[in-house]
Scaffold this motif. Structure first.
Motif, mmCIF file in Angstrom:
data_model
loop_
_atom_site.group_PDB
_atom_site.id
_atom_site.type_symbol
_atom_site.label_atom_id
_atom_site.label_comp_id
_atom_site.label_asym_id
_atom_site.label_seq_id
_atom_site.Cartn_x
_atom_site.Cartn_y
_atom_site.Cartn_z
ATOM 1 N N ASP A 91 0.840 -1.190 0.000
ATOM 2 C CA ASP A 91 0.000 0.000 0.000
ATOM 3 C C ASP A 91 0.880 1.246 0.000
ATOM 4 O O ASP A 91 1.858 1.327 0.726
ATOM 5 C CB ASP A 91 -0.889 -0.016 1.243
ATOM 6 C CG ASP A 91 -2.090 0.895 1.118
ATOM 7 O OD1 ASP A 91 -2.347 1.423 0.023
ATOM 8 O OD2 ASP A 91 -2.796 1.070 2.129
ATOM 9 N N GLY A 92 0.563 2.208 -0.833
ATOM 10 C CA GLY A 92 1.326 3.445 -0.896
ATOM 11 C C GLY A 92 2.532 3.321 -1.809
ATOM 12 O O GLY A 92 2.736 2.309 -2.471
ATOM 13 N N GLY A 93 3.324 4.369 -1.864
ATOM 14 C CA GLY A 93 4.529 4.396 -2.689
ATOM 15 C C GLY A 93 5.759 4.277 -1.814
ATOM 16 O O GLY A 93 5.962 5.084 -0.902
ATOM 17 N N VAL A 145 18.355 4.689 3.174
ATOM 18 C CA VAL A 145 17.250 5.645 3.123
ATOM 19 C C VAL A 145 16.003 4.982 2.549
ATOM 20 O O VAL A 145 16.071 4.237 1.576
ATOM 21 C CB VAL A 145 17.626 6.879 2.264
ATOM 22 C CG1 VAL A 145 16.447 7.813 2.086
ATOM 23 C CG2 VAL A 145 18.802 7.611 2.893
ATOM 24 N N GLU A 146 14.852 5.293 3.173
ATOM 25 C CA GLU A 146 13.567 4.820 2.662
ATOM 26 C C GLU A 146 12.558 5.955 2.805
ATOM 27 O O GLU A 146 12.536 6.663 3.815
ATOM 28 C CB GLU A 146 13.084 3.615 3.459
ATOM 29 C CG GLU A 146 11.712 3.117 3.022
ATOM 30 C CD GLU A 146 11.244 1.930 3.831
ATOM 31 O OE1 GLU A 146 11.342 0.810 3.310
ATOM 32 O OE2 GLU A 146 10.801 2.135 4.986
ATOM 33 N N PHE A 147 11.755 6.141 1.766
ATOM 34 C CA PHE A 147 10.652 7.092 1.809
ATOM 35 C C PHE A 147 9.397 6.320 1.435
ATOM 36 O O PHE A 147 9.360 5.643 0.417
ATOM 37 C CB PHE A 147 10.878 8.256 0.837
ATOM 38 C CG PHE A 147 9.770 9.259 0.887
ATOM 39 C CD1 PHE A 147 9.764 10.244 1.847
ATOM 40 C CD2 PHE A 147 8.713 9.191 -0.015
ATOM 41 C CE1 PHE A 147 8.714 11.160 1.916
ATOM 42 C CE2 PHE A 147 7.668 10.094 0.046
ATOM 43 C CZ PHE A 147 7.668 11.081 1.017
ATOM 44 N N TRP A 148 8.362 6.417 2.265
ATOM 45 C CA TRP A 148 7.134 5.656 2.049
ATOM 46 C C TRP A 148 5.958 6.598 2.274
ATOM 47 O O TRP A 148 5.764 7.100 3.374
ATOM 48 C CB TRP A 148 7.084 4.516 3.051
ATOM 49 C CG TRP A 148 6.145 3.397 2.715
ATOM 50 C CD1 TRP A 148 4.998 3.463 1.971
ATOM 51 C CD2 TRP A 148 6.273 2.042 3.120
ATOM 52 N NE1 TRP A 148 4.414 2.233 1.899
ATOM 53 C CE2 TRP A 148 5.173 1.341 2.592
ATOM 54 C CE3 TRP A 148 7.203 1.358 3.883
ATOM 55 C CZ2 TRP A 148 4.977 -0.018 2.810
ATOM 56 C CZ3 TRP A 148 7.007 0.004 4.092
ATOM 57 C CH2 TRP A 148 5.914 -0.673 3.557
ATOM 58 N N ASP A 149 5.197 6.857 1.233
ATOM 59 C CA ASP A 149 4.044 7.734 1.386
ATOM 60 C C ASP A 149 2.755 6.971 1.150
ATOM 61 O O ASP A 149 2.697 6.029 0.380
ATOM 62 C CB ASP A 149 4.131 8.958 0.478
ATOM 63 C CG ASP A 149 3.982 8.626 -0.992
ATOM 64 O OD1 ASP A 149 4.233 7.484 -1.388
ATOM 65 O OD2 ASP A 149 3.622 9.531 -1.764
ATOM 66 N N LYS A 150 1.739 7.404 1.881
ATOM 67 C CA LYS A 150 0.413 6.818 1.743
ATOM 68 C C LYS A 150 -0.592 7.905 2.093
ATOM 69 O O LYS A 150 -0.656 8.341 3.247
ATOM 70 C CB LYS A 150 0.259 5.618 2.674
ATOM 71 C CG LYS A 150 -1.108 4.984 2.587
ATOM 72 C CD LYS A 150 -1.260 3.863 3.581
ATOM 73 C CE LYS A 150 -2.708 3.390 3.566
ATOM 74 N NZ LYS A 150 -3.009 2.545 4.683
ATOM 75 N N GLU A 183 -2.095 11.189 2.918
ATOM 76 C CA GLU A 183 -1.594 12.467 3.444
ATOM 77 C C GLU A 183 -0.479 12.304 4.473
ATOM 78 O O GLU A 183 -0.168 13.240 5.201
ATOM 79 C CB GLU A 183 -2.749 13.264 4.056
ATOM 80 C CG GLU A 183 -3.725 13.784 3.021
ATOM 81 C CD GLU A 183 -3.082 14.786 2.056
ATOM 82 O OE1 GLU A 183 -2.406 15.729 2.523
ATOM 83 O OE2 GLU A 183 -3.245 14.604 0.842
ATOM 84 N N THR A 184 0.111 11.119 4.561
ATOM 85 C CA THR A 184 1.212 10.910 5.496
ATOM 86 C C THR A 184 2.376 10.237 4.775
ATOM 87 O O THR A 184 2.206 9.629 3.724
ATOM 88 C CB THR A 184 0.793 10.021 6.694
ATOM 89 O OG1 THR A 184 0.405 8.741 6.200
ATOM 90 C CG2 THR A 184 -0.345 10.638 7.476
ATOM 91 N N ALA A 185 3.545 10.377 5.352
ATOM 92 C CA ALA A 185 4.742 9.737 4.797
ATOM 93 C C ALA A 185 5.689 9.408 5.945
ATOM 94 O O ALA A 185 5.612 10.002 7.024
ATOM 95 C CB ALA A 185 5.420 10.661 3.793
ATOM 96 N N ARG A 186 6.576 8.455 5.666
ATOM 97 C CA ARG A 186 7.642 8.108 6.613
ATOM 98 C C ARG A 186 8.961 8.257 5.880
ATOM 99 O O ARG A 186 9.128 7.758 4.759
ATOM 100 C CB ARG A 186 7.499 6.679 7.107
ATOM 101 C CG ARG A 186 6.327 6.454 8.000
ATOM 102 C CD ARG A 186 6.313 5.074 8.600
ATOM 103 N NE ARG A 186 6.865 4.078 7.689
ATOM 104 C CZ ARG A 186 6.677 2.782 7.789
ATOM 105 N NH1 ARG A 186 5.960 2.314 8.770
ATOM 106 N NH2 ARG A 186 7.198 1.951 6.939
#
Length: 109
Positions: free
Chosen positions: A75-77, A84-89, A91-94
């Motif tokens: 789920d999400g991108g 490094v990791e970027f995970w968005d779903k 209206e939030t992201a990590r």
């Protein structure tokens, strides 16, 4: 070998002139994020038709720029590159870097 490659292009029905007219795929407009500790990110995602997808992540104010590759996600991108990791779903992201994870939200510029 050269004759075979020319024949292959003709068999596909695509000549060199048609290949030259193909427009480059432009990335999506940048998206800005602000994380819970004040870290500001700018991500430029590749166009959806680019496979595999990528994201160019800039840590604003530091001069750091990282190219991340799209990674499998239920789920999400999710984009990763080294530590490094970027995970968005929605209206939030990590944003995770060197084992530390921050919660981030998209911001208007």
């Amino acid at each position: 070998m050269r004759i075979w490659s020319v024949g292959f292009v003709v068999l596909l029905g695509v000549g060199p002139a048609a290949l030259a007219k193909t427009a480059p795929v432009k990335p999506l407009p940048p998206v800005h994020y602000t994380c819970e500790d004040g870290t500001r990110l700018r991500l430029t995602f590749s166009a959806p038709e680019v496979v595999p997808g990528t994201a160019l992540l800039r840590l604003l104010g530091t001069g750091t720029e990282l190219k991340l590759d799209r990674a499998p996600s239920a789920d999400g991108g999710r984009y990763t590159g080294g530590p490094v990791e970027f995970w968005d779903k929605g209206e939030t992201a990590r944003f995770t870097r060197n084992g530390s994870t921050l919660s981030c939200r998209p911001t208007k510029r």
